[in-house]
Motif scaffolding. Structure first.
Motif: not given
Length: 324
Positions: A195-222
């Motif tokens: 993701t862009m550093a600007s999106e990750l470094c903002s004060s309200s970005s923790l939830g966005h980072a969590v969702e990115l991690v969750q999405k990556a885990k869901l993409d782990m298919t066979e």
């Protein structure tokens, strides 16, 4: 804080207790990655059990070190490839990845503890600013450390911030071909998140980072798992920039907490901040217990000293209680 004195002796070679097959075994493509060519050191702590008359399983050995060496020698009879010599096959010779652009002396290592209160605070921060749905402890800690590390390293707003997660593929690899019975090589693949550093470094970005991690885990298919193994075979590893990419490995469920010698039970330990510089690029998440006996996660971090100071301030701010 508990203090203790340890006497360090010269290393000793432990060989199998019995003769083993003389043969050549080829490592898997996952095992031959250049990024895995380092010694992963660890320190484990065990507590002696009180001796009980007539209980041979808990009988105390006269020399604990000799007893552990003897047990290892017996185990190496069955896991004999671990005791073998390793050498490069010419066709498998690969270029090692570039390590951190700083010397080992410029870096410091720290551990950060996340107990029930810290996890609750991270969850509150994620929900307050982003309305994130339920998340696991791993997702929260990984997202928070990724965010704080990006801030600490001073990424430019238009720079891409990368996260690489090592994911266990053993439980997911149940189709064709299955992992053979008794396979004890590496069985993991990588998830890459950007993701862009600007999106990750903002004060309200923790939830966005969590969702990115969750999405990556869901993409782990066979299909994804097999594709990643093919990619590793072709390129010798995942595409990432060593030193800048945040690499995370969750070892909270590898079973070390169940280690038991009978006469001594494991009470703690893990992967310390020593060894090859490449091993220090990985942030390990390990299980532990706090002074109240509560289950916690301890996560390692390795950064230049000025960046570590900033990281500590950022992560403590996120893991502190906030007004509801």
């Amino acid at each position: 804080m508990v203090s203790f004195k340890a006497n360090r002796s010269d290393p000793e070679l432990v060989v199998p207790a019995l003769p083993t097959p003389r043969e050549t075994k080829t490592l898997s493509d996952v095992d031959t990655q250049p990024a895995l060519r380092f010694y992963a050191t660890g320190v484990e702590f065990f507590s002696r059990r009180p001796t009980i008359d007539g209980d041979d399983d808990h009988a105390q050995p006269e020399d604990a070190a000799k007893a552990v060496k003897a047990a290892l020698a017996k185990a190496l009879v069955y896991f004999y490839p671990v005791a073998g010599l390793q050498h490069l096959v010419p066709s498998k010779t690969l270029t090692l990845p570039t390590p951190w652009p700083l010397t080992d002396h410029d870096m410091v290592g720290e551990y950060f503890f996340f107990g029930p209160r810290e996890i609750a605070s991270l969850r509150s921060h994620a929900r307050l600013h982003h309305g994130s749905s339920s998340s696991t402890v791993f997702e929260l800690i990984t997202a928070a450390m990724w965010k704080c590390r990006t801030v600490a390293l001073g990424h430019a707003p238009d720079q891409r911030a990368s996260l690489l997660i090592t994911m266990n593929a053993r439980g997911r690899w149940k189709c064709d071909p299955p992992l053979p019975q008794g396979f004890y090589g590496n069985g993991f693949v990588y998830l890459v998140v950007e993701t862009m550093a600007s999106e990750l470094c903002s004060s309200s970005s923790l939830g966005h980072a969590v969702e990115l991690v969750q999405k990556a885990k869901l993409d782990m298919t066979e299909e994804f798992t097999k594709s990643m193994v093919d990619l590793i075979a072709l390129h010798g590893g995942p595409p990432y920039v060593p030193g800048w990419t945040f690499v995370v490995s969750d070892i909270t469920r590898i079973g070390v907490d169940a280690l038991d010698f009978g006469w001594a039970q494991r009470v703690g330990g893990g992967v310390p901040m020593v060894g090859d510089v490449k091993s220090k690029q990985v942030s390990y998440q390990m299980r532990c217990a706090n002074v109240n006996g509560e289950d916690c996660v301890v996560a390692s971090m390795f950064l230049p000293e000025p960046a570590m100071d900033t990281f500590a301030k950022e992560i403590f701010a996120l893991s502190s209680e906030i007004d509801k």
